[in-house]
Design a protein around this motif. Structure first.
Motif, short mmCIF file in Angstrom:
data_model
loop_
_atom_site.label_atom_id
_atom_site.label_comp_id
_atom_site.label_asym_id
_atom_site.label_seq_id
_atom_site.Cartn_x
_atom_site.Cartn_y
_atom_site.Cartn_z
N TRP A 1 0.84 -1.20 0.00
CA TRP A 1 0.00 0.00 0.00
C TRP A 1 0.87 1.25 0.00
O TRP A 1 0.60 2.21 -0.73
CB TRP A 1 -0.92 -0.02 1.22
N ALA A 2 1.95 1.26 0.82
CA ALA A 2 2.86 2.40 0.87
C ALA A 2 3.53 2.62 -0.49
O ALA A 2 3.70 3.75 -0.94
CB ALA A 2 3.91 2.19 1.96
N ALA A 3 3.90 1.51 -1.16
CA ALA A 3 4.52 1.62 -2.49
C ALA A 3 3.54 2.19 -3.49
O ALA A 3 3.89 3.05 -4.32
CB ALA A 3 5.02 0.25 -2.94
N GLY A 4 2.29 1.74 -3.44
CA GLY A 4 1.27 2.27 -4.34
C GLY A 4 0.95 3.72 -4.04
O GLY A 4 0.71 4.53 -4.96
N LEU A 5 0.97 4.07 -2.77
CA LEU A 5 0.71 5.45 -2.37
C LEU A 5 1.81 6.37 -2.88
O LEU A 5 1.55 7.50 -3.32
CB LEU A 5 0.62 5.52 -0.84
N TYR A 6 3.03 5.89 -2.83
CA TYR A 6 4.17 6.69 -3.29
C TYR A 6 4.17 6.86 -4.81
O TYR A 6 4.38 7.96 -5.33
CB TYR A 6 5.47 6.04 -2.84
N LEU B 1 -10.53 -9.18 -7.80
CA LEU B 1 -9.54 -8.37 -7.10
C LEU B 1 -8.85 -7.46 -8.11
O LEU B 1 -8.56 -7.87 -9.23
CB LEU B 1 -8.50 -9.26 -6.41
N LYS B 2 -8.57 -6.24 -7.69
CA LYS B 2 -7.85 -5.32 -8.57
C LYS B 2 -7.25 -4.18 -7.75
O LYS B 2 -7.59 -3.99 -6.58
CB LYS B 2 -8.78 -4.75 -9.64
N PHE B 3 -6.34 -3.43 -8.39
CA PHE B 3 -5.75 -2.27 -7.74
C PHE B 3 -6.73 -1.10 -7.81
O PHE B 3 -7.20 -0.74 -8.89
CB PHE B 3 -4.44 -1.89 -8.41
N ASP B 4 -7.04 -0.55 -6.66
CA ASP B 4 -7.97 0.57 -6.58
C ASP B 4 -7.17 1.87 -6.53
O ASP B 4 -6.42 2.11 -5.58
CB ASP B 4 -8.85 0.45 -5.34
N ASP C 1 -3.16 -10.05 -6.66
CA ASP C 1 -4.07 -11.03 -6.08
C ASP C 1 -3.54 -11.54 -4.73
O ASP C 1 -4.30 -11.68 -3.76
CB ASP C 1 -4.25 -12.22 -7.03
N VAL C 2 -2.23 -11.79 -4.68
CA VAL C 2 -1.62 -12.26 -3.43
C VAL C 2 -1.74 -11.20 -2.35
O VAL C 2 -2.12 -11.48 -1.20
CB VAL C 2 -0.14 -12.63 -3.66
N SER C 3 -1.42 -9.95 -2.70
CA SER C 3 -1.48 -8.86 -1.74
C SER C 3 -2.89 -8.65 -1.21
O SER C 3 -3.11 -8.49 0.00
CB SER C 3 -0.97 -7.56 -2.39
N THR D 1 -8.87 3.78 4.24
CA THR D 1 -7.68 2.92 4.23
C THR D 1 -6.79 3.20 5.43
O THR D 1 -6.27 2.27 6.07
CB THR D 1 -6.88 3.13 2.93
N TYR D 2 -6.59 4.48 5.75
CA TYR D 2 -5.81 4.83 6.94
C TYR D 2 -6.43 4.24 8.20
O TYR D 2 -5.74 3.70 9.07
CB TYR D 2 -5.69 6.35 7.08
N LEU D 3 -7.75 4.33 8.31
CA LEU D 3 -8.44 3.78 9.48
C LEU D 3 -8.32 2.26 9.53
O LEU D 3 -8.18 1.67 10.60
CB LEU D 3 -9.92 4.19 9.45
N LEU D 4 -8.37 1.63 8.35
CA LEU D 4 -8.25 0.18 8.28
C LEU D 4 -6.92 -0.28 8.86
O LEU D 4 -6.87 -1.23 9.66
CB LEU D 4 -8.39 -0.27 6.83
#
Length: 258
Positions: free
Chosen positions: A4-9, A90-93, A21-23, A204-207
C-alpha cells in the motif's frame, strides 16, 4: 501495508496482477482474522462474566483455545479466497491505492456475504460487551447496597462501574471507527453509489490503524493480556506460577479479567 505504501508513493501498482491477487488475499485474510479475533475475545469475556456455568464447557483447556484460534484463521481464509476461484474480483484501486475487492465489477453476492459476516461480528461485539456491563452493574449495585449498610466501600465500587463502562464503550467505538468506514465505502461503491476519493483514502488509513488500536486495548491497558503476551514472547517462562490463579472472583477481579 508495504505494498500500500509503495502504491501510495507511486500512485499506481508497479507489480504484476498475480502479486496484486496475493497482496489483496493477504490483506483480506489478516483483516478478517483481526476482526474475528476481536469478536472471539468479546464472546469469551461474555461467557466468562455472564454465563459462568458454560465457561468450563466452551473453554475447558488450552487445547480448545488453540482450536478456536485455528478455526478463526480457517474461516478468515475461506472468506478471503473466493475471488481467486472466480467468486468476486480483485484489482488495484486507484482511490485507496490498495489491491482489494473490485467493488464495482465484482460479484454482488460476494459483497453481500462479507457484509453479512461483518454485521454478525459487530452485533456479537456490541451484545457481548453490553451484557458484560449490565452484569457487572447488577453485581456492583447489590454489593453497594450491602456495603452501604456498613457505611464504607460504595464510592470505590461506583468508580469501578464507571471504569468498566468506559472500557466497553472504548472497545465498541474503536471497532466501529476503524472498520466501519472501510466497509461503508466498499458497500456504497458496490451498490452503485459514489464515494469520494478522499473517503477511500481515509478509510484505508483507518483500516490499517487497527494494527495500533488493538495492541493498546488488549496489550497495554489490560493486565491479563499483558501477562499472557509476556509469557508468549518468553516461550512460556514468564508468569508460569500464576497459571492456576483462575478461581471465582469478586467484582474487582471480574473487571481485571475483562
Amino acid at each position: 501495508m508495504p505494498f500500500w505504501a509503495a502504491g501510495l508513493y507511486a500512485g499506481k501498482w508497479n507489480f504484476s496482477q498475480g502479486w496484486c491477487d496475493v497482496s489483496a488475499t493477504m490483506l483480506l485474510t489478516l483483516g478478517w482474522a483481526s476482526m474475528l479475533n476481536v469478536g472471539l475475545i468479546a464472546l469469551n469475556r461474555y461467557v466468562k462474566v455472564v454465563k459462568r456455568a458454560l465457561y468450563s464447557v466452551l473453554f475447558p483447556s488450552k487445547r480448545v483455545a488453540w482450536l478456536y484460534c485455528g478455526v478463526v484463521w480457517l474461516v478468515s481464509v475461506l472468506i478471503a479466497t473466493p475471488p481467486l476461484y472466480g467468486w468476486g474480483k480483485l484489482k488495484f484501486d486507484s482511490d485507496s491505492f490498495l489491491c482489494i475487492v473490485n467493488w464495482k465489477e465484482g460479484h454482488f453476492s460476494f459483497v453481500i456475504m462479507i457484509s453479512g459476516v461483518f454485521n454478525v461480528i459487530t452485533c456479537v461485539i456490541f451484545y457481548s460487551y453490553w451484557k458484560i456491563y449490565q452484569k457487572v452493574k447488577e453485581s456492583t449495585t447489590k454489593i453497594n447496597a450491602n456495603v452501604a449498610q456498613n457505611g464504607v466501600g460504595a464510592p470505590r465500587l461506583d468508580r469501578t462501574d464507571i471504569k468498566l463502562f468506559k472500557a466497553c464503550f472504548t472497545v465498541a467505538c474503536l471497532f466501529l471507527l476503524t472498520w466501519g468506514p472501510p466497509c461503508i465505502v466498499g458497500f456504497t461503491t458496490a451498490a452503485g453509489g459514489y464515494a469520494p476519493p478522499d473517503a477511500h483514502k481515509v478509510a484505508t488509513y483507518l483500516l490499517f490503524s487497527c494494527s495500533i488500536v488493538n495492541p493498546i486495548i488488549y496489550g497495554i491497558v489490560n493486565p491479563q493480556f499483558k501477562e499472557a503476551f509476556k509469557k508468549a514472547l518468553c516461550c512460556g517462562c514468564h508468569g508460569s506460577h500464576n497459571a492456576d490463579q483462575n478461581q471465582a472472583r469478586i467484582v474487582e477481579e471480574v473487571i481485571r479479567t475483562f
